[in-house]
Design a protein around this motif. Structure first.
Motif, PDB file in Angstrom:
ATOM      1  N   THR A 176      19.896  13.977  -1.471  1.00  0.00           N
ATOM      2  CA  THR A 176      19.235  12.963  -0.510  1.00  0.00           C
ATOM      3  C   THR A 176      18.986  11.752  -1.179  1.00  0.00           C
ATOM      4  N   PRO A 177      19.415  10.475  -0.651  1.00  0.00           N
ATOM      5  CA  PRO A 177      18.928   9.298  -0.946  1.00  0.00           C
ATOM      6  C   PRO A 177      17.389   9.243  -0.915  1.00  0.00           C
ATOM      7  N   THR A 178      16.827   8.247  -1.856  1.00  0.00           N
ATOM      8  CA  THR A 178      15.277   8.246  -1.447  1.00  0.00           C
ATOM      9  C   THR A 178      15.143   6.684  -1.605  1.00  0.00           C
ATOM     10  N   VAL A 179      14.188   6.281  -0.782  1.00  0.00           N
ATOM     11  CA  VAL A 179      13.764   4.895  -0.404  1.00  0.00           C
ATOM     12  C   VAL A 179      12.346   4.677  -1.036  1.00  0.00           C
ATOM     13  N   LEU A 180      12.321   3.702  -1.573  1.00  0.00           N
ATOM     14  CA  LEU A 180      11.024   3.548  -2.526  1.00  0.00           C
ATOM     15  C   LEU A 180      10.154   2.380  -1.795  1.00  0.00           C
ATOM     16  N   PHE A 181       8.930   2.628  -1.413  1.00  0.00           N
ATOM     17  CA  PHE A 181       8.148   1.422  -1.195  1.00  0.00           C
ATOM     18  C   PHE A 181       6.994   1.450  -2.242  1.00  0.00           C
ATOM     19  N   LEU A 182       6.874   0.329  -3.426  1.00  0.00           N
ATOM     20  CA  LEU A 182       5.952   0.354  -4.268  1.00  0.00           C
ATOM     21  C   LEU A 182       5.158  -0.824  -4.140  1.00  0.00           C
ATOM     22  N   SER A 183       3.788  -0.674  -3.768  1.00  0.00           N
ATOM     23  CA  SER A 183       3.096  -1.871  -3.670  1.00  0.00           C
ATOM     24  C   SER A 183       1.719  -1.271  -2.926  1.00  0.00           C
ATOM     25  N   ARG A 184       0.826  -2.197  -2.812  1.00  0.00           N
ATOM     26  CA  ARG A 184      -0.433  -1.871  -2.170  1.00  0.00           C
ATOM     27  C   ARG A 184      -0.025  -1.483  -0.967  1.00  0.00           C
ATOM     28  N   LEU A 185      -0.930  -0.252  -0.392  1.00  0.00           N
ATOM     29  CA  LEU A 185      -0.651   0.153   1.160  1.00  0.00           C
ATOM     30  C   LEU A 185      -1.433  -0.671   1.859  1.00  0.00           C
ATOM     31  N   HIS A 186      -0.938  -1.872   2.435  1.00  0.00           N
ATOM     32  CA  HIS A 186      -1.850  -2.906   3.037  1.00  0.00           C
ATOM     33  C   HIS A 186      -0.893  -3.272   4.181  1.00  0.00           C
ATOM     34  N   TYR A 187      -1.545  -3.620   5.252  1.00  0.00           N
ATOM     35  CA  TYR A 187      -0.934  -4.121   6.494  1.00  0.00           C
ATOM     36  C   TYR A 187       0.081  -5.331   6.338  1.00  0.00           C
ATOM     37  N   LYS A 188      -0.448  -6.186   5.392  1.00  0.00           N
ATOM     38  CA  LYS A 188       0.394  -7.391   4.995  1.00  0.00           C
ATOM     39  C   LYS A 188       1.736  -6.741   4.374  1.00  0.00           C
ATOM     40  N   LYS A 189       1.711  -5.863   4.066  1.00  0.00           N
ATOM     41  CA  LYS A 189       3.033  -5.288   3.063  1.00  0.00           C
ATOM     42  C   LYS A 189       3.930  -4.549   4.209  1.00  0.00           C
ATOM     43  N   LYS A 238       5.650   5.211 -13.294  1.00  0.00           N
ATOM     44  CA  LYS A 238       6.345   3.972 -12.517  1.00  0.00           C
ATOM     45  C   LYS A 238       7.649   3.855 -12.599  1.00  0.00           C
ATOM     46  N   GLN A 239       8.045   3.961 -13.939  1.00  0.00           N
ATOM     47  CA  GLN A 239       9.521   3.909 -14.160  1.00  0.00           C
ATOM     48  C   GLN A 239      10.313   4.962 -13.730  1.00  0.00           C
ATOM     49  N   LEU A 240       9.685   6.095 -13.358  1.00  0.00           N
ATOM     50  CA  LEU A 240      10.521   7.159 -12.985  1.00  0.00           C
ATOM     51  C   LEU A 240      10.799   7.077 -11.568  1.00  0.00           C
ATOM     52  N   LEU A 241      10.031   6.486 -10.885  1.00  0.00           N
ATOM     53  CA  LEU A 241      10.242   6.016  -9.489  1.00  0.00           C
ATOM     54  C   LEU A 241      11.412   4.793  -9.391  1.00  0.00           C
ATOM     55  N   LEU A 242      11.111   4.016 -10.361  1.00  0.00           N
ATOM     56  CA  LEU A 242      11.844   2.544  -9.881  1.00  0.00           C
ATOM     57  C   LEU A 242      13.289   3.027 -10.563  1.00  0.00           C
ATOM     58  N   GLN A 243      13.545   3.865 -11.437  1.00  0.00           N
ATOM     59  CA  GLN A 243      14.906   4.315 -11.939  1.00  0.00           C
ATOM     60  C   GLN A 243      15.479   5.381 -11.374  1.00  0.00           C
ATOM     61  N   GLY A 244      14.776   6.283 -10.604  1.00  0.00           N
ATOM     62  CA  GLY A 244      15.230   7.439 -10.032  1.00  0.00           C
ATOM     63  C   GLY A 244      15.248   7.454  -8.698  1.00  0.00           C
ATOM     64  N   SER A 245      14.823   6.225  -7.845  1.00  0.00           N
ATOM     65  CA  SER A 245      15.189   6.028  -6.580  1.00  0.00           C
ATOM     66  C   SER A 245      16.490   5.260  -6.186  1.00  0.00           C
ATOM     67  N   ASP A 246      16.958   5.171  -4.859  1.00  0.00           N
ATOM     68  CA  ASP A 246      18.181   4.771  -4.672  1.00  0.00           C
ATOM     69  C   ASP A 246      17.961   3.092  -3.814  1.00  0.00           C
ATOM     70  N   ILE A 247      16.906   3.072  -3.221  1.00  0.00           N
ATOM     71  CA  ILE A 247      16.659   1.661  -2.504  1.00  0.00           C
ATOM     72  C   ILE A 247      15.226   1.289  -2.530  1.00  0.00           C
ATOM     73  N   PHE A 248      15.000   0.079  -2.805  1.00  0.00           N
ATOM     74  CA  PHE A 248      13.597  -0.373  -2.864  1.00  0.00           C
ATOM     75  C   PHE A 248      13.420  -1.425  -1.469  1.00  0.00           C
ATOM     76  N   VAL A 249      12.277  -1.080  -0.723  1.00  0.00           N
ATOM     77  CA  VAL A 249      12.193  -1.789   0.413  1.00  0.00           C
ATOM     78  C   VAL A 249      10.542  -2.358   0.208  1.00  0.00           C
ATOM     79  N   LEU A 250      10.553  -3.757   0.645  1.00  0.00           N
ATOM     80  CA  LEU A 250       9.160  -4.413   0.579  1.00  0.00           C
ATOM     81  C   LEU A 250       9.424  -5.435   1.985  1.00  0.00           C
TER      82      LEU A 250
END
Length: 390
Positions: A208-221, A280-292
C-alpha cells in the motif's frame, strides 16, 4: 562580528520558523560568526521548561529565554522582560536579525535598534503574502499604519527566502533593499529499510502506498482538503494510507479526526502527532508521496526536507518556492481544489517511475540549493556589507 537573532518563540509547536532560526544560528557559528538568539519561553498553550534571563545552550545554540506574558495572543507573544533585556543588551551586538512581523519581540527589537543606531534585518516569514494579509486584516492594517511599515522601511534589508516573497515586499510598498536567500536543510542519515519499518510500525500492508502530510495541523495548511481529495480516490478503489504528522489546536485536530471517520477513512489514516529526529526521517524516507496543499508558505521547510529525502512532492502555488520546484521538474504544482489534488495524487499512485523521477530531481535540486553552510556564508557576506555602509 556579533549578531543577535530575535524571534517570538523557538518552540517546536510554532513550526518551521523556530526550526529554521536554530539551524541558521548553528550554521553561522560553524562559519565563524558569533550569533545568538533572544526569544521568550513560549510553548503555545504552555511554557518551555528552560532557564530564564541567562544565556543557555539550547539545541546546541546559545539562547536567551525571557518570560512571556501569559497567556499568548497567537504569535504576538508580548513580553515586558524581553523589552528590558533588549534595552540593556542590544547595544552589545553589531547587527540584529529579526524574524516575524506583526509580533511584539521583533517589532520591539527594531524600534530599540533604531534608537541605539544598530542596523537590523527583518525576515517577514511570508506575512506579506496576500493570503496572510487577509487574516485578521483590520488589526494588521492598524498595526502596519502605526508601527510595522516604519519598522520595515527603516531596516537595513529585508530577508526573503524566495523571489515570490520579495515581490510581496514590493507590493506592500516597502522600498528597503531585499536579499533573497533560501533556508537550509540538514542532510539526513540514510535508512535503508525505512519503507518496511514504517509499514510495520503503523500496520500498513507492504504493497500500500503511503501519502505523507508533515506540518502543523492548521487550516492554513489544508490537511482537510487532502483528506477530502483522498476520499475521492477511495471511492474509486485506489490503495493508499494517509499519515498526518504534526500537532495543532485540539478543536481542529478533533475536526480532522471526525472528518476521516465520517468519510470512512479512519482505518486508512494515521495521526502520529509531532515527530522529530529518527521518527521524522522514518516518515520522510519510508513514505511514497508528500503533499502540502497550503494556502500560504513563504518557504515550506517540510517540502525541502521531503525533497532532500528523495520524496516526490505535490504542493500548491501558495508555497512560494513552487516556481523553483516546477523549473527543476522536482514535483507537481497544482491548484488547491479537491478533484485537481485527487488527480495529481492518483497520477503518482499509479506511476512508480514518475515518483522515482520527481524524487530524484527533487533530491538533486534540494542538495544544490538548500545547503546551510552556503547560506551561512552568504548571510555573513550580507552582514559585513551592511556594517560597512552603516
Amino acid at each position: 562580528m556579533r549578531v543577535l537573532h530575535v524571534i517570538p518563540s523557538i518552540s517546536p509547536v510554532r513550526g518551521g520558523p523556530s526550526q529554521a532560526v536554530l539551524a541558521m544560528v548553528k550554521a553561522l557559528q560553524a562559519y565563524g560568526v558569533e550569533a545568538e538568539i533572544a526569544t521568550t519561553n513560549d510553548n503555545g498553550l504552555s511554557l518551555l521548561n528552560v532557564p530564564l534571563n541567562q544565556r543557555t545552550e539550547y539545541e546546541q545554540v546559545p539562547v536567551w529565554f525571557l518570560p512571556r506574558f501569559s497567556p499568548p495572543l497567537k504569535e504576538f507573544i508580548f513580553s515586558t522582560a524581553i523589552t528590558q533585556w533588549l534595552w540593556q543588551y542590544l547595544r552589545n551586538y553589531d547587527i540584529v536579525h529579526n524574524h516575524y512581523i506583526f509580533s511584539y519581540a521583533p517589532t520591539c527589537a527594531g524600534a530599540i535598534a533604531r534608537h541605539l543606531r544598530v542596523p537590523y534585518i527583518v525576515r517577514t516569514i511570508g506575512q506579506l503574502s496576500p493570503w496572510a494579509l487577509n487574516q485578521s486584516r483590520l488589526k494588521k492594517q492598524v498595526y502596519t499604519f502605526l508601527i510595522e511599515k516604519h519598522n520595515l522601511n527603516c531596516a537595513a534589508a529585508i530577508h526573503c527566502t524566495s523571489a515570490s516573497e520579495a515581490e510581496d515586499v514590493r507590493r506592500f510598498g516597502i522600498q528597503t533593499p531585499t536579499i533573497t536567500l533560501p533556508l537550509g536543510v540538514n542532510q539526513p542519515s540514510y535508512m535503508p529499510d525505512a519503507k518496511h519499518k514504517l509499514r510495520y510500525l503503523y500496520g500498513i500492508p507492504i504493497e500500500t502506498p503511503t501519502v505523507l502530510f508533515l506540518s502543523r495541523l492548521h487550516y492554513k495548511k489544508r490537511p482537510d482538503l487532502l483528506i477530502r481529495s483522498l476520499n475521492l480516490l477511495a471511492v474509486q478503489n485506489y490503495k493508499f494510507h494517509l499519515i498526518l504528522a504534526g500537532t495543532g489546536e485540539p478543536d481542529y485536530v478533533k475536526y480532522l479526526k471526525n472528518l476521516t471517520v465520517s468519510l470512512g477513512l479512519a482505518s486508512r489514516t494515521s495521526f502520529v502527532g509531532f515527530v522529530m529526529g529518527n521518527d521524522k526521517q522514518l516518515l520522510l524516507q519510508g513514505s511514497d508521496i508528500f503533499v502540502l496543499p497550503s494556502f500560504s508558505e513563504n518557504f515550506g521547510i517540510a517540502v525541502a526536507e521531503a525533497m532532500v529525502a528523495g520524496l516526490p512532492v505535490i504542493i500548491t502555488p501558495g508555497v512560494q518556492i513552487a516556481p523553483e520546484i516546477a523549473k527543476a521538474n522536482a514535483g507537481l504544482i497544482i491548484e488547491g481544489e479537491e478533484d485537481i489534488l485527487a488527480n495529481a495524487i492518483a497520477q503518482l499512485l499509479t506511476s512508480p517511475n514518475l515518483r522515482q523521477k520527481l524524487g530524484e530531481n527533487g533530491q538533486s535540486f534540494a542538495n544544490s540549493q538548500y545547503s546551510w553552510s552556503a547560506i551561512a556564508q552568504n548571510l555573513s557576506t550580507v552582514y559585513k556589507s551592511i556594517l560597512r555602509i552603516s
